[in-house]
Motif scaffolding. Structure first.
Motif, PDB file in Angstrom:
ATOM      1  N   SER A  89     -26.911 -13.521 -24.932  1.00 54.34           N
ATOM      2  CA  SER A  89     -28.428 -14.106 -24.660  1.00 54.34           C
ATOM      3  C   SER A  89     -28.744 -15.590 -25.070  1.00 54.34           C
ATOM      4  O   SER A  89     -29.674 -16.180 -24.522  1.00 54.34           O
ATOM      5  N   ASP A  90     -28.034 -15.891 -26.002  1.00 52.94           N
ATOM      6  CA  ASP A  90     -28.157 -17.346 -26.437  1.00 52.94           C
ATOM      7  C   ASP A  90     -26.766 -18.325 -26.188  1.00 52.94           C
ATOM      8  O   ASP A  90     -25.986 -17.849 -27.153  1.00 52.94           O
ATOM      9  N   PRO A  91     -26.531 -18.865 -24.983  1.00 48.35           N
ATOM     10  CA  PRO A  91     -25.029 -19.364 -24.783  1.00 48.35           C
ATOM     11  C   PRO A  91     -24.977 -20.555 -25.609  1.00 48.35           C
ATOM     12  O   PRO A  91     -23.960 -21.182 -25.092  1.00 48.35           O
ATOM     13  N   ASP A  92     -25.699 -20.943 -26.399  1.00 49.73           N
ATOM     14  CA  ASP A  92     -25.642 -22.396 -26.966  1.00 49.73           C
ATOM     15  C   ASP A  92     -24.360 -22.104 -27.884  1.00 49.73           C
ATOM     16  O   ASP A  92     -23.814 -21.084 -28.251  1.00 49.73           O
ATOM     17  N   GLY A  93     -23.655 -23.303 -28.396  1.00 56.93           N
ATOM     18  CA  GLY A  93     -22.511 -23.041 -29.108  1.00 56.93           C
ATOM     19  C   GLY A  93     -21.173 -23.386 -28.387  1.00 56.93           C
ATOM     20  O   GLY A  93     -21.358 -23.583 -27.246  1.00 56.93           O
ATOM     21  N   PHE A  94     -20.302 -23.112 -29.120  1.00 52.51           N
ATOM     22  CA  PHE A  94     -18.880 -23.383 -28.632  1.00 52.51           C
ATOM     23  C   PHE A  94     -18.011 -22.158 -28.768  1.00 52.51           C
ATOM     24  O   PHE A  94     -18.076 -21.289 -29.788  1.00 52.51           O
ATOM     25  N   GLN A  95     -16.885 -22.190 -27.856  1.00 50.14           N
ATOM     26  CA  GLN A  95     -15.849 -21.206 -27.955  1.00 50.14           C
ATOM     27  C   GLN A  95     -14.595 -21.869 -28.380  1.00 50.14           C
ATOM     28  O   GLN A  95     -14.177 -22.871 -28.043  1.00 50.14           O
ATOM     29  N   ALA A  96     -14.186 -21.375 -29.493  1.00 45.34           N
ATOM     30  CA  ALA A  96     -13.133 -22.180 -30.201  1.00 45.34           C
ATOM     31  C   ALA A  96     -11.831 -22.370 -29.311  1.00 45.34           C
ATOM     32  O   ALA A  96     -11.543 -21.386 -28.698  1.00 45.34           O
ATOM     33  N   VAL A  97     -10.867 -23.280 -29.885  1.00 40.60           N
ATOM     34  CA  VAL A  97      -9.471 -23.311 -28.937  1.00 40.60           C
ATOM     35  C   VAL A  97      -8.858 -21.973 -29.503  1.00 40.60           C
ATOM     36  O   VAL A  97      -8.972 -21.505 -30.437  1.00 40.60           O
ATOM     37  N   PRO A  98      -8.290 -21.253 -28.591  1.00 39.58           N
ATOM     38  CA  PRO A  98      -7.508 -19.942 -28.921  1.00 39.58           C
ATOM     39  C   PRO A  98      -6.671 -20.175 -29.867  1.00 39.58           C
ATOM     40  O   PRO A  98      -5.799 -21.190 -30.084  1.00 39.58           O
ATOM     41  N   ASP A  99      -6.356 -19.154 -30.858  1.00 33.20           N
ATOM     42  CA  ASP A  99      -5.278 -19.138 -31.867  1.00 33.20           C
ATOM     43  C   ASP A  99      -3.951 -19.623 -31.597  1.00 33.20           C
ATOM     44  O   ASP A  99      -3.310 -20.334 -32.377  1.00 33.20           O
ATOM     45  N   GLN A 100      -3.475 -19.155 -30.607  1.00 31.11           N
ATOM     46  CA  GLN A 100      -2.156 -19.373 -30.101  1.00 31.11           C
ATOM     47  C   GLN A 100      -2.090 -20.076 -28.714  1.00 31.11           C
ATOM     48  O   GLN A 100      -1.686 -19.433 -27.708  1.00 31.11           O
TER      49      GLN A 100
END
Length: 216
Positions: free
Chosen positions: A106-117
């Motif tokens: 519902s709130d698409p602000d922000g980031f998706q972190a770099v995948p762990d591996q």
């Protein structure tokens, strides 16, 4: 057009090979990688770069890059062919998250972190040193870019080719095969998600073949 978390740096090895073969190349950095931009912002960056080029252009899109490329080439006047490399060749109204059946936040602000591996995910078949160096350059990706829907699909009017990466750990080959049904031609490589890093010579040869045939 590079994928999520990446930058134009990922094309460096490939572009040097293409330049040596006489091809002119351009790369762009998408603002959604490291910034809060969305699909439309990324598409505008590509459109501005395309406007600086005289003559016909073949656009190559990798992974997430297929989303803004699909959007942009619908407006571009000089694109003659689009190549989707393990990329999201979406239809109007689709988003990356939606294509995976994932809910749109519902709130698409922000980031998706770099995948762990990231190494096994993106570069499983690349030389270890190259894979580690690439992984160290990844940056967080805008959540908005994953949530935004495509409002125009250029592949309906611009010829396209899909390259399925058969050993991909990031975008399952099953999904790639489904997306590839939207392209006019399909090629397959026995590679992971990033053949521009793991097998740049063979990938350059395939791109040269596709670009040469598209100009006939």
């Amino acid at each position: 057009m590079h994928g999520a978390w990446h930058g134009s740096w990922c094309w460096e090895g490939l572009t040097s090979l293409l330049l040596a073969d006489g091809w002119e190349t351009r790369t762009v950095d998408l603002p959604s990688a490291g910034g809060e931009a969305g699909v439309q912002d990324d598409a505008q960056v590509l459109l501005r770069e395309l406007a600086r080029i005289d003559g016909p252009v073949v656009v190559v899109a990798h992974s997430y890059g297929g989303v803004p490329v699909t959007q942009a080439v619908a407006e571009a006047e000089n694109v003659t062919h689009t190549v989707y490399l393990a990329a999201y060749q979406l239809e109007v109204g689709e988003s990356l998250l939606g294509r995976h059946g994932a809910p749109v936040p519902s709130d698409p602000d922000g980031f998706q972190a770099v995948p762990d591996q990231p190494v096994p995910l993106f570069y499983a078949d690349a030389p270890a040193a190259d894979a580690e160096a690439a992984a160290a350059r990844l940056v967080p990706q805008s959540m908005r870019s994953f949530a935004d829907t495509v409002t125009a699909a250029g592949w309906h009017t611009i010829p396209s080719t899909y390259i399925v990466c058969e050993q991909d750990q990031a975008l399952p080959p099953r999904i790639q095969e489904e997306l590839a049904t939207r392209a006019g031609a399909v090629h397959r490589m026995a590679s992971g998600h990033s053949p521009f890093l793991s097998m740049p010579g063979r990938f350059a040869e395939l791109l040269t073949k596709i670009a040469s045939e598209s100009s006939r």
